[in-house]
Enzyme design. Structure first.
Site, PDB file in Angstrom:
ATOM      1  N   GLY A  36     -41.118  -7.788 -94.930  1.00 23.20           N
ATOM      2  CA  GLY A  36     -41.156  -6.741 -93.899  1.00 23.20           C
ATOM      3  C   GLY A  36     -39.980  -6.913 -92.939  1.00 23.20           C
ATOM      4  O   GLY A  36     -39.282  -5.956 -92.613  1.00 23.20           O
ATOM      5  N   HIS A  37     -39.749  -8.166 -92.485  1.00 21.82           N
ATOM      6  CA  HIS A  37     -38.607  -8.401 -91.596  1.00 21.82           C
ATOM      7  C   HIS A  37     -37.295  -8.114 -92.325  1.00 21.82           C
ATOM      8  O   HIS A  37     -36.358  -7.546 -91.750  1.00 21.82           O
ATOM      9  CB  HIS A  37     -38.562  -9.867 -91.144  1.00 21.82           C
ATOM     10  CG  HIS A  37     -39.727 -10.304 -90.315  1.00 21.82           C
ATOM     11  ND1 HIS A  37     -40.674 -11.191 -90.765  1.00 21.82           N
ATOM     12  CD2 HIS A  37     -40.082  -9.978 -89.047  1.00 21.82           C
ATOM     13  CE1 HIS A  37     -41.562 -11.401 -89.808  1.00 21.82           C
ATOM     14  NE2 HIS A  37     -41.239 -10.677 -88.761  1.00 21.82           N
ATOM     15  N   GLY A 147     -40.676  -2.737 -86.574  1.00 27.87           N
ATOM     16  CA  GLY A 147     -41.554  -2.240 -87.632  1.00 27.87           C
ATOM     17  C   GLY A 147     -42.675  -1.375 -87.063  1.00 27.87           C
ATOM     18  O   GLY A 147     -43.188  -1.648 -85.973  1.00 27.87           O
ATOM     19  N   ASP A 150     -46.436  -2.779 -86.006  1.00 26.00           N
ATOM     20  CA  ASP A 150     -46.853  -2.951 -84.611  1.00 26.00           C
ATOM     21  C   ASP A 150     -46.602  -1.627 -83.892  1.00 26.00           C
ATOM     22  O   ASP A 150     -45.681  -1.499 -83.078  1.00 26.00           O
ATOM     23  CB  ASP A 150     -46.060  -4.090 -83.963  1.00 26.00           C
ATOM     24  CG  ASP A 150     -46.383  -5.423 -84.607  1.00 26.00           C
ATOM     25  OD1 ASP A 150     -47.508  -5.895 -84.455  1.00 26.00           O
ATOM     26  OD2 ASP A 150     -45.506  -5.971 -85.305  1.00 26.00           O
TER      27      ASP A 150
HETATM   28  O1  PAF Z   1     -42.865  -7.974 -83.128  1.00 25.82           O
HETATM   29  C1  PAF Z   1     -42.524  -9.121 -82.785  1.00 25.82           C
HETATM   30  O2  PAF Z   1     -42.220  -9.989 -83.621  1.00 25.82           O
HETATM   31  C2  PAF Z   1     -42.490  -9.468 -81.296  1.00 25.82           C
HETATM   32  O3  PAF Z   1     -43.525  -8.850 -80.614  1.00 25.82           O
HETATM   33  C3  PAF Z   1     -41.134  -9.176 -80.652  1.00 25.82           C
HETATM   34  C4  PAF Z   1     -40.803  -7.691 -80.670  1.00 25.82           C
HETATM   35  C5  PAF Z   1     -40.040  -9.951 -81.359  1.00 25.82           C
HETATM   36  C6  PAF Z   1     -41.164  -9.603 -79.181  1.00 25.82           C
HETATM   37  O4  PAF Z   1     -41.457 -10.954 -79.061  1.00 25.82           O
END
Ligand code: PAF
Length: 281
Positions: A36-37, A147, A150
């Site tokens: 996903g990342h 993404g 969230d």
């Molecule tokens: O989605 C995330 O991994 C975190 O909430 C973020 C946006 C990096 C903020 O810490």
């Protein structure tokens, strides 16, 4: 890829990158990277020549009884993945660099932060908005990618960027899913084999509720069935299954405009979230 963890080095590296005038794209993460990342990183490469990924497990967005200490950390593997993906800078500050002694500022986005995870996790979105503001000020990106998994976080960040004239383009990327439909999440690593199977009830319950509502079924009934499906698979508690306005996240009881169906529930020790678009018939 340069891996940096102090601010003067980051500022110098960003200035050097930006000297050619090409857009700079930031992908903020908390590490324990998964596909996903990496989809966000690929999207970043499509948007700009220069890509910065941040990894910072942000203590301000975890409540006192949440999983900060247990949150998965895989720095070496993350760095390998980002190098292979052609990322220019990995920004990995320590807690002391991000929040030096005396740090006293809090960014709070009211309205869109209040319900759903904002209600279930008090202070969570203040922590997110505060750290994302700091990341934006440190990296000064033209574009930042988040993404849709969230979804509320994305809505909070869009509101904040508009309200504070931050001038950063926010891109939301569709949720990446495993073949069986479970949304990819670093927290899936906590699930036992049995929980991993039961976890599928979350996307299935949301999908079934979406189908019912899009066919004209009553919203309240569809939501209640989804909650019952989750409880039957051992989710406890079910924090919410709610139909919301796609932009403001105000709860909706009639499907009369573009909407988002969001769910959050705990399976054993793991809290899972997911969401899905619901279209007007
Ligand atoms: O989605 C995330 O991994 C975190 O909430 C973020 C946006 C990096 C903020 O810490």
């Amino acid at each position: 890829m340069q891996t940096l963890s102090d601010l003067p080095a980051l500022c110098a590296a960003i200035a050097a990158l930006k000297s050619d005038g090409k857009p700079l794209v930031l992908v903020p993460t908390m590490g324990a990277l998964h596909d996903g990342h990496m989809a966000l990183v690929e999207e970043a490469r499509r948007h700009g020549r220069h890509v910065v990924v941040s990894i910072f497990v942000n203590p301000k967005q975890f409540g006192p009884n949440e999983d900060l200490a247990a949150y998965p950390r895989r720095e070496a593997k993350d760095a390998q993945m980002l190098t292979a993906a052609g990322v220019d800078i990995l920004w990995a500050p320590t807690v002391d660099v991000m929040y030096p002694a005396g740090f006293a500022t809090n960014i709070s986005v009211s309205g869109v932060s209040d319900g759903l995870d904002g209600a279930a996790r008090p202070g969570h979105f203040d922590g997110v908005a505060t750290v994302v503001t700091k990341l934006f000020n440190q990296v000064r990106p033209d574009v930042a990618i988040f993404g849709e998994k969230d979804y509320q976080q994305l809505a909070v960040i869009r509101r904040m960027v508009a309200d504070l004239d931050m001038g950063i383009e926010i891109v939301g990327m569709p949720t990446q899913r495993a073949e069986d439909g479970l949304a990819l999440s670093s927290r899936n690593a906590y699930l036992s084999d049995d929980e991993r199977k039961a976890a599928l009830a979350l996307p299935r319950a949301l999908g079934e509720a979406k189908r019912q509502m899009e066919k004209g079924g009553a919203v309240e009934e569809a939501l209640a069935k989804a909650v019952a499906m989750l409880s039957a698979q051992g989710f406890d508690p079910v924090d919410y299954v709610t139909l919301c306005d796609a932009v403001t996240l105000e709860p909706m009881s009639v499907l009369d405009r573009p909407a988002r169906l969001l769910g959050a529930a705990k399976l054993g020790k793991t809290r899972l979230i997911d969401n899905i678009a619901v279209d007007i018939a």
